[in-house]
Design a protein around this motif. Sequence first.
Motif, short mmCIF file in Angstrom:
data_model
loop_
_atom_site.label_atom_id
_atom_site.label_comp_id
_atom_site.label_asym_id
_atom_site.label_seq_id
_atom_site.Cartn_x
_atom_site.Cartn_y
_atom_site.Cartn_z
N MET A 72 0.83 -1.18 0.00
CA MET A 72 0.00 0.00 0.00
C MET A 72 0.87 1.24 0.00
O MET A 72 0.49 2.25 -0.55
N THR A 73 2.04 1.18 0.59
CA THR A 73 2.94 2.32 0.60
C THR A 73 3.31 2.72 -0.81
O THR A 73 3.40 3.90 -1.12
N ARG B 285 3.46 5.04 -6.98
CA ARG B 285 4.16 4.01 -7.75
C ARG B 285 3.23 2.83 -7.99
O ARG B 285 3.52 1.70 -7.63
N SER B 286 2.10 3.13 -8.61
CA SER B 286 1.08 2.10 -8.78
C SER B 286 1.51 0.96 -9.70
O SER B 286 1.10 -0.18 -9.51
N HIS B 287 2.36 1.25 -10.69
CA HIS B 287 2.82 0.17 -11.58
C HIS B 287 3.64 -0.85 -10.79
O HIS B 287 3.44 -2.06 -10.92
N ALA B 288 4.56 -0.37 -9.96
CA ALA B 288 5.37 -1.28 -9.12
C ALA B 288 4.47 -2.04 -8.15
O ALA B 288 4.66 -3.24 -7.93
N ALA B 289 3.49 -1.36 -7.59
CA ALA B 289 2.57 -2.01 -6.66
C ALA B 289 1.75 -3.08 -7.37
O ALA B 289 1.52 -4.16 -6.83
N ARG C 158 0.29 -8.57 -8.08
CA ARG C 158 0.01 -9.69 -8.99
C ARG C 158 0.87 -10.90 -8.62
O ARG C 158 0.39 -12.03 -8.65
N SER C 159 2.13 -10.67 -8.30
CA SER C 159 2.99 -11.80 -7.94
C SER C 159 2.51 -12.45 -6.64
O SER C 159 2.56 -13.66 -6.49
N LEU C 160 2.03 -11.64 -5.70
CA LEU C 160 1.50 -12.20 -4.46
C LEU C 160 0.21 -12.99 -4.70
O LEU C 160 0.01 -14.06 -4.14
N ALA C 161 -0.66 -12.46 -5.54
CA ALA C 161 -1.94 -13.11 -5.81
C ALA C 161 -1.78 -14.43 -6.55
O ALA C 161 -2.67 -15.28 -6.51
N SER C 162 -0.67 -14.61 -7.23
CA SER C 162 -0.46 -15.85 -7.96
C SER C 162 0.57 -16.76 -7.28
O SER C 162 1.01 -17.74 -7.86
N ALA C 163 0.95 -16.43 -6.07
CA ALA C 163 1.93 -17.24 -5.32
C ALA C 163 1.36 -18.61 -4.97
O ALA C 163 0.15 -18.75 -4.79
N PRO C 164 2.21 -19.62 -4.87
CA PRO C 164 1.73 -20.97 -4.56
C PRO C 164 0.94 -21.06 -3.25
O PRO C 164 -0.02 -21.81 -3.16
N TRP C 165 1.31 -20.28 -2.25
CA TRP C 165 0.59 -20.36 -0.97
C TRP C 165 -0.83 -19.82 -1.09
O TRP C 165 -1.70 -20.21 -0.33
N ASP D 262 -9.02 -21.59 -0.66
CA ASP D 262 -10.19 -21.59 -1.54
C ASP D 262 -10.43 -20.23 -2.18
O ASP D 262 -11.01 -20.13 -3.25
N ALA D 263 -10.01 -19.17 -1.49
CA ALA D 263 -10.29 -17.82 -1.97
C ALA D 263 -9.35 -16.83 -1.29
O ALA D 263 -8.71 -17.16 -0.30
N PHE D 264 -9.29 -15.63 -1.85
CA PHE D 264 -8.60 -14.53 -1.17
C PHE D 264 -9.45 -13.29 -1.33
O PHE D 264 -10.23 -13.16 -2.25
N VAL D 265 -9.31 -12.39 -0.37
CA VAL D 265 -10.14 -11.19 -0.32
C VAL D 265 -9.26 -9.96 -0.35
O VAL D 265 -8.28 -9.87 0.37
N ILE D 266 -9.63 -9.02 -1.21
CA ILE D 266 -8.98 -7.71 -1.22
C ILE D 266 -9.88 -6.82 -0.39
O ILE D 266 -11.03 -6.56 -0.75
N GLY D 267 -9.38 -6.38 0.75
CA GLY D 267 -10.21 -5.61 1.66
C GLY D 267 -9.79 -4.17 1.80
O GLY D 267 -10.19 -3.49 2.74
N CYS D 268 -8.99 -3.67 0.88
CA CYS D 268 -8.49 -2.30 0.96
C CYS D 268 -8.76 -1.60 -0.36
O CYS D 268 -8.41 -2.10 -1.42
N THR D 269 -9.39 -0.44 -0.30
CA THR D 269 -9.74 0.27 -1.54
C THR D 269 -8.51 0.74 -2.30
O THR D 269 -8.60 0.98 -3.50
N ASP D 270 -7.36 0.87 -1.65
CA ASP D 270 -6.14 1.24 -2.36
C ASP D 270 -5.63 0.09 -3.22
O ASP D 270 -4.93 0.31 -4.21
N LEU D 271 -5.96 -1.13 -2.85
CA LEU D 271 -5.47 -2.29 -3.58
C LEU D 271 -6.42 -2.75 -4.68
O LEU D 271 -5.99 -3.37 -5.65
N SER D 272 -7.68 -2.46 -4.56
CA SER D 272 -8.67 -2.92 -5.54
C SER D 272 -8.30 -2.58 -6.99
O SER D 272 -8.41 -3.45 -7.86
N PRO D 273 -7.87 -1.37 -7.29
CA PRO D 273 -7.54 -1.05 -8.69
C PRO D 273 -6.31 -1.78 -9.23
O PRO D 273 -6.08 -1.80 -10.43
#
Length: 68
Positions: free
Chosen positions: A1-2, A8-12, A17-24, A29-40
């Motif tokens: 979020m920083t 630096r939205s491109h770097a973010a 994206r790398s975190l959302a596609s990580a093996p863990w 079953d699912a993941f939730v984006i709960g921050c409006t700064d991350l949604s876009p």
Amino acid sequence: MTLVKAGRSHAARLLFRSLASAPWVAAGDAFVIGCTDLSPLLPGLPSGGHDVGDLYARAVLAHATATP
């Protein structure tokens, strides 16, 4: 979020994206984006992804259009 707040939205986006596609993440079953700064950062959520802002908006629209 920083990164987002620093403009630096491109770097973010790349990092998120790398975190959302990580093996863990795939282990759950699912993941939730709960921050409006991350949604876009992930406009096309990977399978199993849920955006809290989108869920709220759908709930509000469903309630507003429900027949009393």
